[in-house]
Design a protein around this motif. Structure first.
Motif, PDB file in Angstrom:
ATOM      1  N   UNK A 218       1.088  -1.379  -0.213  1.00  0.00           N
ATOM      2  CA  UNK A 218       0.216   0.323  -0.143  1.00  0.00           C
ATOM      3  C   UNK A 218       1.066   1.116   0.258  1.00  0.00           C
ATOM      4  N   UNK A 219       2.340   1.533   1.193  1.00  0.00           N
ATOM      5  CA  UNK A 219       3.332   2.386   1.238  1.00  0.00           C
ATOM      6  C   UNK A 219       3.613   3.160  -0.451  1.00  0.00           C
ATOM      7  N   UNK A 220       3.973   1.304  -1.093  1.00  0.00           N
ATOM      8  CA  UNK A 220       3.865   1.842  -2.861  1.00  0.00           C
ATOM      9  C   UNK A 220       3.319   2.444  -3.733  1.00  0.00           C
ATOM     10  N   UNK A 221       2.345   1.917  -3.184  1.00  0.00           N
ATOM     11  CA  UNK A 221       0.841   2.455  -4.779  1.00  0.00           C
ATOM     12  C   UNK A 221       0.907   4.000  -4.362  1.00  0.00           C
ATOM     13  N   UNK A 222       0.812   3.920  -2.665  1.00  0.00           N
ATOM     14  CA  UNK A 222       1.086   5.429  -2.183  1.00  0.00           C
ATOM     15  C   UNK A 222       1.852   5.677  -2.940  1.00  0.00           C
ATOM     16  N   UNK A 223       2.913   6.155  -3.179  1.00  0.00           N
ATOM     17  CA  UNK A 223       4.133   6.502  -3.152  1.00  0.00           C
ATOM     18  C   UNK A 223       3.897   7.236  -4.770  1.00  0.00           C
ATOM     19  N   UNK A 224       3.170   6.061  -5.529  1.00  0.00           N
ATOM     20  CA  UNK A 224       2.848   6.392  -7.158  1.00  0.00           C
ATOM     21  C   UNK A 224       1.504   7.107  -7.057  1.00  0.00           C
ATOM     22  N   UNK A 225       1.230   7.659  -6.156  1.00  0.00           N
ATOM     23  CA  UNK A 225      -0.080   8.558  -5.934  1.00  0.00           C
ATOM     24  C   UNK A 225      -1.828   7.844  -6.194  1.00  0.00           C
ATOM     25  N   UNK A 226      -1.479   6.473  -6.111  1.00  0.00           N
ATOM     26  CA  UNK A 226      -2.808   5.746  -6.119  1.00  0.00           C
ATOM     27  C   UNK A 226      -3.485   6.652  -4.401  1.00  0.00           C
ATOM     28  N   UNK A 227      -4.555   6.999  -4.958  1.00  0.00           N
ATOM     29  CA  UNK A 227      -5.457   7.711  -3.934  1.00  0.00           C
ATOM     30  C   UNK A 227      -5.788   5.987  -2.844  1.00  0.00           C
TER      31      UNK A 227
END
Ligand code: SAH
Ligand code: SF4
Length: 360
Positions: free
Chosen positions: A156-165
Protein backbone atom coordinates in the motif's frame (compact mmCIF):
# COMPACT_ATOMS: atom_id res chain seq x y z
CA UNK A 1 34.35 -12.96 18.29
CA UNK A 2 32.25 -16.01 17.46
CA UNK A 3 30.91 -17.75 20.53
CA UNK A 4 29.75 -21.36 20.89
CA UNK A 5 26.03 -20.54 20.80
CA UNK A 6 26.48 -18.62 17.57
CA UNK A 7 28.23 -21.57 15.97
CA UNK A 8 25.38 -23.83 17.10
CA UNK A 9 22.75 -21.52 15.57
CA UNK A 10 24.78 -21.24 12.38
CA UNK A 11 24.79 -24.98 11.89
CA UNK A 12 20.96 -25.08 11.97
CA UNK A 13 18.50 -24.04 9.26
CA UNK A 14 18.22 -20.28 8.82
CA UNK A 15 15.65 -18.70 11.13
CA UNK A 16 13.00 -16.36 9.74
CA UNK A 17 13.14 -13.30 12.01
CA UNK A 18 9.47 -12.54 11.29
CA UNK A 19 8.75 -15.35 13.77
CA UNK A 20 10.15 -13.31 16.68
CA UNK A 21 8.46 -10.91 19.06
CA UNK A 22 10.79 -8.63 21.02
CA UNK A 23 11.46 -11.19 23.76
CA UNK A 24 12.38 -13.87 21.25
CA UNK A 25 14.51 -11.40 19.28
CA UNK A 26 16.38 -10.51 22.49
CA UNK A 27 17.06 -14.20 23.21
CA UNK A 28 18.29 -14.58 19.66
CA UNK A 29 20.74 -11.67 19.69
CA UNK A 30 22.07 -12.77 23.09
CA UNK A 31 22.75 -16.18 21.57
CA UNK A 32 24.69 -14.43 18.83
CA UNK A 33 26.84 -12.90 21.53
CA UNK A 34 25.33 -9.43 21.01
CA UNK A 35 23.82 -6.88 23.37
CA UNK A 36 20.09 -6.71 24.10
CA UNK A 37 19.57 -3.29 22.43
CA UNK A 38 20.43 -4.85 19.07
CA UNK A 39 17.09 -6.66 19.19
CA UNK A 40 15.26 -3.34 19.37
CA UNK A 41 17.29 -1.99 16.47
CA UNK A 42 16.46 -5.01 14.32
CA UNK A 43 12.75 -4.79 15.22
CA UNK A 44 12.77 -1.10 14.30
CA UNK A 45 14.31 -1.80 10.93
CA UNK A 46 11.73 -4.46 10.14
CA UNK A 47 8.60 -2.82 11.48
CA UNK A 48 9.22 0.94 11.56
CA UNK A 49 11.46 1.40 8.56
CA UNK A 50 10.05 -1.46 6.47
CA UNK A 51 13.56 -2.72 5.79
CA UNK A 52 14.24 -6.44 5.45
CA UNK A 53 17.73 -6.30 3.96
CA UNK A 54 20.48 -6.72 6.58
CA UNK A 55 22.90 -4.77 4.38
CA UNK A 56 20.78 -1.64 4.67
CA UNK A 57 20.50 -1.79 8.47
CA UNK A 58 23.22 0.80 8.84
CA UNK A 59 23.31 1.10 12.62
CA UNK A 60 24.28 -2.59 12.91
CA UNK A 61 28.02 -3.12 12.61
CA UNK A 62 29.30 -5.28 9.81
CA UNK A 63 30.17 -8.21 12.09
CA UNK A 64 26.55 -8.36 13.33
CA UNK A 65 25.24 -8.02 9.78
CA UNK A 66 27.46 -10.93 8.84
CA UNK A 67 26.22 -13.06 11.75
CA UNK A 68 22.61 -12.28 10.84
CA UNK A 69 23.22 -13.24 7.22
CA UNK A 70 24.70 -16.57 8.27
CA UNK A 71 22.00 -17.54 10.75
CA UNK A 72 18.79 -15.92 9.66
CA UNK A 73 16.60 -14.49 6.94
CA UNK A 74 13.66 -12.12 6.79
CA UNK A 75 11.38 -13.92 4.41
CA UNK A 76 8.03 -12.63 3.26
CA UNK A 77 5.22 -14.79 1.92
CA UNK A 78 5.29 -15.22 -1.82
CA UNK A 79 2.43 -13.30 -3.43
CA UNK A 80 1.20 -15.08 -6.53
CA UNK A 81 -1.78 -12.96 -7.46
CA UNK A 82 -3.45 -9.65 -6.75
CA UNK A 83 -7.08 -8.94 -7.58
CA UNK A 84 -8.86 -5.61 -7.31
CA UNK A 85 -12.59 -5.30 -6.75
CA UNK A 86 -14.70 -2.55 -8.27
CA UNK A 87 -15.29 -1.30 -4.70
CA UNK A 88 -11.52 -0.86 -4.07
CA UNK A 89 -11.05 -4.05 -2.06
CA UNK A 90 -7.79 -5.86 -2.87
CA UNK A 91 -7.20 -9.57 -2.48
CA UNK A 92 -3.68 -11.03 -2.34
CA UNK A 93 -3.12 -14.74 -2.86
CA UNK A 94 -0.03 -16.07 -1.15
CA UNK A 95 1.72 -19.35 -1.54
CA UNK A 96 3.14 -20.67 1.75
CA UNK A 97 5.03 -23.85 0.98
CA UNK A 98 2.28 -25.75 -0.77
CA UNK A 99 -0.71 -23.93 0.73
CA UNK A 100 -2.65 -21.05 -0.75
CA UNK A 101 -3.72 -18.30 1.62
CA UNK A 102 -5.65 -15.06 1.15
CA UNK A 103 -5.38 -11.61 2.68
CA UNK A 104 -7.86 -8.83 2.03
CA UNK A 105 -7.40 -5.05 2.06
CA UNK A 106 -10.69 -3.25 2.67
CA UNK A 107 -10.44 0.54 2.27
CA UNK A 108 -12.75 3.17 3.69
CA UNK A 109 -12.34 6.90 3.02
CA UNK A 110 -9.63 7.64 5.59
CA UNK A 111 -8.52 4.27 6.88
CA UNK A 112 -8.39 0.69 5.75
CA UNK A 113 -8.86 -2.69 7.38
CA UNK A 114 -6.68 -5.69 6.66
CA UNK A 115 -8.28 -9.09 7.02
CA UNK A 116 -5.65 -11.75 7.67
CA UNK A 117 -5.66 -15.55 7.69
CA UNK A 118 -4.50 -17.69 10.61
CA UNK A 119 -4.76 -21.20 9.16
CA UNK A 120 -4.76 -22.94 5.79
CA UNK A 121 -8.34 -24.21 5.67
CA UNK A 122 -10.40 -24.75 8.81
CA UNK A 123 -11.38 -27.86 10.70
CA UNK A 124 -14.55 -26.46 12.28
CA UNK A 125 -16.70 -26.99 9.21
CA UNK A 126 -19.37 -24.30 9.64
CA UNK A 127 -21.98 -25.12 7.05
CA UNK A 128 -22.22 -21.66 5.50
CA UNK A 129 -18.47 -21.01 5.09
CA UNK A 130 -16.30 -21.75 2.05
CA UNK A 131 -13.13 -22.09 4.18
CA UNK A 132 -14.95 -24.61 6.36
CA UNK A 133 -15.79 -26.67 3.30
CA UNK A 134 -12.09 -26.89 2.40
CA UNK A 135 -11.21 -28.84 5.50
CA UNK A 136 -8.02 -28.26 7.43
CA UNK A 137 -4.46 -28.27 6.20
CA UNK A 138 -2.24 -26.60 8.78
CA UNK A 139 -1.60 -23.75 11.19
CA UNK A 140 0.22 -20.74 9.80
CA UNK A 141 3.57 -19.83 11.35
CA UNK A 142 4.02 -16.50 13.12
CA UNK A 143 6.12 -15.36 10.15
CA UNK A 144 3.28 -16.24 7.78
CA UNK A 145 0.72 -14.32 9.84
CA UNK A 146 3.01 -11.32 10.34
CA UNK A 147 4.27 -11.56 6.74
CA UNK A 148 0.74 -10.89 5.45
CA UNK A 149 0.62 -7.59 7.36
CA UNK A 150 4.17 -6.56 6.44
CA UNK A 151 3.53 -7.29 2.78
CA UNK A 152 0.23 -5.41 2.71
CA UNK A 153 1.58 -2.30 4.47
CA UNK A 154 4.59 -2.23 2.15
CA UNK A 155 2.47 -2.72 -0.98
CA UNK A 156 0.00 0.00 0.00
CA UNK A 157 2.94 2.35 0.73
CA UNK A 158 4.35 1.63 -2.73
CA UNK A 159 0.99 2.41 -4.34
CA UNK A 160 0.61 5.58 -2.28
CA UNK A 161 4.11 6.70 -3.33
CA UNK A 162 2.94 6.35 -6.91
CA UNK A 163 0.03 8.67 -6.11
CA UNK A 164 -2.65 6.03 -5.89
CA UNK A 165 -5.32 7.17 -3.47
CA UNK A 166 -5.33 4.36 -0.95
CA UNK A 167 -6.07 4.66 2.76
CA UNK A 168 -3.44 3.45 5.22
CA UNK A 169 -4.04 0.23 7.14
CA UNK A 170 -5.26 1.09 10.63
CA UNK A 171 -7.29 -2.00 11.56
CA UNK A 172 -6.37 -5.66 11.59
CA UNK A 173 -9.11 -8.28 11.72
CA UNK A 174 -8.37 -11.97 12.10
CA UNK A 175 -11.36 -12.89 9.99
CA UNK A 176 -9.67 -14.49 7.02
CA UNK A 177 -9.09 -18.19 6.54
CA UNK A 178 -9.08 -20.36 9.63
CA UNK A 179 -9.91 -20.25 13.31
CA UNK A 180 -7.31 -18.13 15.12
CA UNK A 181 -7.88 -19.77 18.50
CA UNK A 182 -6.93 -23.16 17.07
CA UNK A 183 -3.52 -21.65 16.30
CA UNK A 184 -3.19 -20.12 19.73
CA UNK A 185 0.55 -20.42 20.33
CA UNK A 186 1.44 -18.59 17.12
CA UNK A 187 -1.45 -16.13 17.32
CA UNK A 188 -0.35 -14.97 20.79
CA UNK A 189 3.15 -14.13 19.51
CA UNK A 190 1.75 -12.55 16.33
CA UNK A 191 -0.61 -10.35 18.39
CA UNK A 192 2.32 -9.26 20.54
CA UNK A 193 4.15 -8.14 17.37
CA UNK A 194 1.01 -6.36 16.09
CA UNK A 195 0.61 -4.36 19.32
CA UNK A 196 4.18 -3.82 20.50
CA UNK A 197 5.73 -0.37 20.18
CA UNK A 198 8.74 -1.96 18.49
CA UNK A 199 6.44 -4.06 16.30
CA UNK A 200 3.58 -2.70 14.15
CA UNK A 201 2.33 -0.63 17.10
CA UNK A 202 -1.40 -1.02 16.33
CA UNK A 203 -3.89 0.11 18.94
CA UNK A 204 -5.50 -2.77 20.86
CA UNK A 205 -8.89 -1.34 19.91
CA UNK A 206 -8.00 -1.77 16.25
CA UNK A 207 -6.94 -5.41 16.33
CA UNK A 208 -9.85 -7.84 16.34
CA UNK A 209 -9.85 -11.57 16.78
CA UNK A 210 -12.94 -13.36 15.51
CA UNK A 211 -13.71 -16.81 16.83
CA UNK A 212 -16.37 -19.43 16.27
CA UNK A 213 -16.33 -20.03 20.03
CA UNK A 214 -13.44 -22.11 21.33
CA UNK A 215 -14.48 -21.72 24.96
CA UNK A 216 -11.34 -23.06 26.70
CA UNK A 217 -9.14 -20.87 24.48
CA UNK A 218 -11.26 -17.77 25.20
CA UNK A 219 -10.86 -18.49 28.92
CA UNK A 220 -7.16 -19.02 28.45
CA UNK A 221 -6.53 -15.71 26.70
CA UNK A 222 -8.73 -13.73 29.14
CA UNK A 223 -6.41 -11.45 31.08
CA UNK A 224 -3.42 -12.42 28.92
CA UNK A 225 -4.35 -10.80 25.64
CA UNK A 226 -6.23 -7.54 25.46
CA UNK A 227 -7.61 -6.91 21.98
CA UNK A 228 -11.10 -6.54 20.53
CA UNK A 229 -13.02 -9.79 20.45
CA UNK A 230 -15.65 -10.79 17.88
CA UNK A 231 -17.83 -13.85 18.35
CA UNK A 232 -19.40 -15.70 15.44
CA UNK A 233 -22.69 -16.42 17.17
CA UNK A 234 -24.94 -16.69 14.12
CA UNK A 235 -27.88 -18.30 15.95
CA UNK A 236 -30.18 -17.42 18.81
CA UNK A 237 -30.58 -20.97 20.13
CA UNK A 238 -28.57 -24.18 20.37
CA UNK A 239 -30.85 -26.06 18.01
CA UNK A 240 -29.98 -23.81 15.05
CA UNK A 241 -26.37 -23.28 16.11
CA UNK A 242 -25.80 -27.04 16.33
CA UNK A 243 -27.10 -27.31 12.79
CA UNK A 244 -24.93 -24.63 11.23
CA UNK A 245 -21.85 -24.66 13.49
CA UNK A 246 -20.77 -28.12 14.66
CA UNK A 247 -18.50 -26.58 17.36
CA UNK A 248 -21.70 -25.70 19.27
CA UNK A 249 -22.22 -29.35 20.13
CA UNK A 250 -19.02 -29.17 22.13
CA UNK A 251 -19.40 -25.65 23.58
CA UNK A 252 -22.98 -24.44 23.60
CA UNK A 253 -24.25 -20.87 23.62
CA UNK A 254 -24.47 -20.65 27.41
CA UNK A 255 -20.87 -21.79 27.85
CA UNK A 256 -19.75 -19.48 25.06
CA UNK A 257 -21.42 -16.37 26.46
CA UNK A 258 -20.10 -17.12 29.92
CA UNK A 259 -16.53 -17.26 28.52
CA UNK A 260 -17.19 -13.95 26.74
CA UNK A 261 -18.28 -12.34 30.02
CA UNK A 262 -15.13 -13.67 31.64
CA UNK A 263 -12.98 -12.21 28.82
CA UNK A 264 -14.70 -8.82 29.02
CA UNK A 265 -14.14 -8.57 32.77
CA UNK A 266 -10.42 -8.60 32.11
CA UNK A 267 -10.31 -6.54 28.92
CA UNK A 268 -10.41 -2.80 28.28
CA UNK A 269 -9.98 -3.03 24.48
CA UNK A 270 -12.89 -1.69 22.45
CA UNK A 271 -14.22 -0.11 25.68
CA UNK A 272 -15.00 -3.55 27.07
CA UNK A 273 -17.50 -4.34 24.32
CA UNK A 274 -17.61 -7.58 22.32
CA UNK A 275 -18.76 -7.70 18.71
CA UNK A 276 -21.43 -10.31 18.05
CA UNK A 277 -21.43 -11.51 14.44
CA UNK A 278 -24.70 -12.83 13.09
CA UNK A 279 -24.86 -14.10 9.51
CA UNK A 280 -28.29 -13.67 7.94
CA UNK A 281 -29.48 -16.95 6.41
CA UNK A 282 -32.86 -16.88 4.75
CA UNK A 283 -35.53 -18.84 6.67
CA UNK A 284 -32.85 -20.34 8.92
CA UNK A 285 -32.03 -17.78 11.63
CA UNK A 286 -33.71 -14.60 10.39
CA UNK A 287 -37.24 -14.70 11.90
CA UNK A 288 -38.55 -12.06 14.27
CA UNK A 289 -38.68 -14.62 17.10
CA UNK A 290 -34.96 -15.20 16.56
CA UNK A 291 -34.33 -11.49 17.00
CA UNK A 292 -36.32 -11.67 20.26
CA UNK A 293 -34.33 -14.67 21.46
CA UNK A 294 -31.10 -12.91 20.58
CA UNK A 295 -32.13 -9.81 22.54
CA UNK A 296 -32.75 -12.05 25.58
CA UNK A 297 -29.42 -13.86 25.22
CA UNK A 298 -27.42 -10.66 24.93
CA UNK A 299 -29.23 -8.46 27.42
CA UNK A 300 -26.45 -8.63 30.03
CA UNK A 301 -23.52 -8.57 27.66
CA UNK A 302 -21.87 -5.29 26.65
CA UNK A 303 -21.89 -5.79 22.91
CA UNK A 304 -22.45 -4.39 19.49
CA UNK A 305 -24.09 -6.59 16.89
CA UNK A 306 -22.89 -7.00 13.30
CA UNK A 307 -25.48 -8.49 10.99
CA UNK A 308 -23.65 -10.08 8.05
CA UNK A 309 -25.66 -10.62 4.87
CA UNK A 310 -24.59 -14.14 3.86
CA UNK A 311 -22.15 -14.20 0.93
CA UNK A 312 -22.82 -16.82 -1.69
CA UNK A 313 -20.46 -19.78 -1.86
CA UNK A 314 -20.31 -22.71 -4.26
CA UNK A 315 -22.34 -25.87 -3.66
CA UNK A 316 -24.47 -24.46 -0.89
CA UNK A 317 -28.24 -24.53 -0.54
CA UNK A 318 -28.30 -21.48 1.77
CA UNK A 319 -29.64 -18.16 0.59
CA UNK A 320 -29.01 -14.72 1.98
CA UNK A 321 -31.95 -13.16 3.83
CA UNK A 322 -33.64 -10.49 1.77
CA UNK A 323 -33.38 -6.78 2.49
CA UNK A 324 -36.76 -6.60 4.28
CA UNK A 325 -36.00 -9.43 6.64
CA UNK A 326 -32.56 -8.02 7.46
CA UNK A 327 -33.90 -4.55 8.19
CA UNK A 328 -36.82 -5.88 10.26
CA UNK A 329 -34.38 -7.98 12.31
CA UNK A 330 -32.08 -4.99 12.69
CA UNK A 331 -34.83 -2.53 13.66
CA UNK A 332 -36.21 -4.87 16.33
CA UNK A 333 -32.82 -5.15 18.04
CA UNK A 334 -32.28 -1.41 17.71
CA UNK A 335 -35.63 -0.81 19.41
CA UNK A 336 -34.38 -2.93 22.31
CA UNK A 337 -31.42 -0.58 22.72
CA UNK A 338 -28.73 -2.60 20.99
CA UNK A 339 -25.97 -0.98 18.96
CA UNK A 340 -26.29 -2.80 15.68
CA UNK A 341 -25.04 -2.42 12.14
CA UNK A 342 -25.40 -4.29 8.88
CA UNK A 343 -21.97 -5.22 7.54
CA UNK A 344 -21.30 -3.88 4.08
CA UNK A 345 -20.59 -6.50 1.47
CA UNK A 346 -17.09 -5.82 0.19
CA UNK A 347 -15.12 -7.54 -2.56
CA UNK A 348 -17.67 -10.20 -3.46
CA UNK A 349 -16.91 -9.77 -7.20
CA UNK A 350 -13.40 -11.13 -6.52
CA UNK A 351 -14.53 -13.72 -3.95
CA UNK A 352 -12.98 -11.66 -1.17
CA UNK A 353 -16.00 -11.21 1.09
CA UNK A 354 -16.50 -12.85 4.51
CA UNK A 355 -16.59 -16.60 4.25
CA UNK A 356 -15.67 -16.75 0.56
CA UNK A 357 -11.96 -17.38 1.05
CA UNK A 358 -10.59 -20.63 -0.28
CA UNK A 359 -7.06 -19.62 -1.21
CA UNK A 360 -7.64 -19.93 -4.95
N1 SAH B 1 -12.95 -18.63 12.16
C1 SAH B 1 -13.26 -17.35 12.65
C2 SAH B 1 -12.78 -16.22 11.77
C3 SAH B 1 -12.90 -16.40 10.27
S1 SAH B 1 -14.47 -16.29 9.55
C4 SAH B 1 -14.75 -17.23 12.90
O1 SAH B 1 -15.49 -18.10 12.47
O2 SAH B 1 -15.15 -16.29 13.55
C5 SAH B 1 -14.91 -14.55 9.65
C6 SAH B 1 -16.40 -14.30 9.72
O3 SAH B 1 -17.05 -14.60 8.47
C7 SAH B 1 -17.10 -15.16 10.76
O4 SAH B 1 -18.03 -14.41 11.49
C8 SAH B 1 -17.80 -16.18 9.90
O5 SAH B 1 -18.85 -16.82 10.55
C9 SAH B 1 -18.24 -15.33 8.72
N2 SAH B 1 -18.64 -16.09 7.53
C10 SAH B 1 -18.25 -17.32 7.16
N3 SAH B 1 -18.83 -17.66 5.98
C11 SAH B 1 -19.60 -16.61 5.60
C12 SAH B 1 -20.39 -16.33 4.44
N4 SAH B 1 -20.51 -17.18 3.44
N5 SAH B 1 -21.03 -15.14 4.39
C13 SAH B 1 -20.88 -14.23 5.38
N6 SAH B 1 -20.11 -14.42 6.48
C14 SAH B 1 -19.48 -15.61 6.59
FE1 SF4 C 1 -13.78 -21.99 10.26
FE2 SF4 C 1 -14.70 -19.53 10.87
FE3 SF4 C 1 -15.34 -20.70 8.52
FE4 SF4 C 1 -16.37 -21.66 10.78
S1 SF4 C 1 -16.74 -19.61 9.91
S2 SF4 C 1 -15.49 -22.86 9.15
S3 SF4 C 1 -14.70 -21.35 12.19
S4 SF4 C 1 -13.31 -20.08 9.19
Amino acid sequence: MLNKQFLEIKSKKKINLLNFNLQKMINFVLQLGEKKFRAIQIMEWIYKKNCINFKNMNNLNSSLQEKLKKTSIIQLPQCINELKSIDGTIKWNFLFNTEFIETIYIPEKKRATLCISSQAGCVLGCKFCATGKLGYTRNLLVSEIIGQIWYAIDKINQYRNRNHILSPIKNIVMMGMGEPLLNLKNIIIAIDIMLHKYGFNFSKNKVTLSTAGLVPAINKIAGKIDISLAISLHASNDYIRNMIMPINKRYNIKMLLSSVRNYLKKSTANRGVVTIEYVMLLYVNDYKHHAKELACLLKNIPCKINLIPWNTIKNSSYKCSNYNRITTFCEYLKSKGFVIMIRKNRGSDIQAACGQLTGI
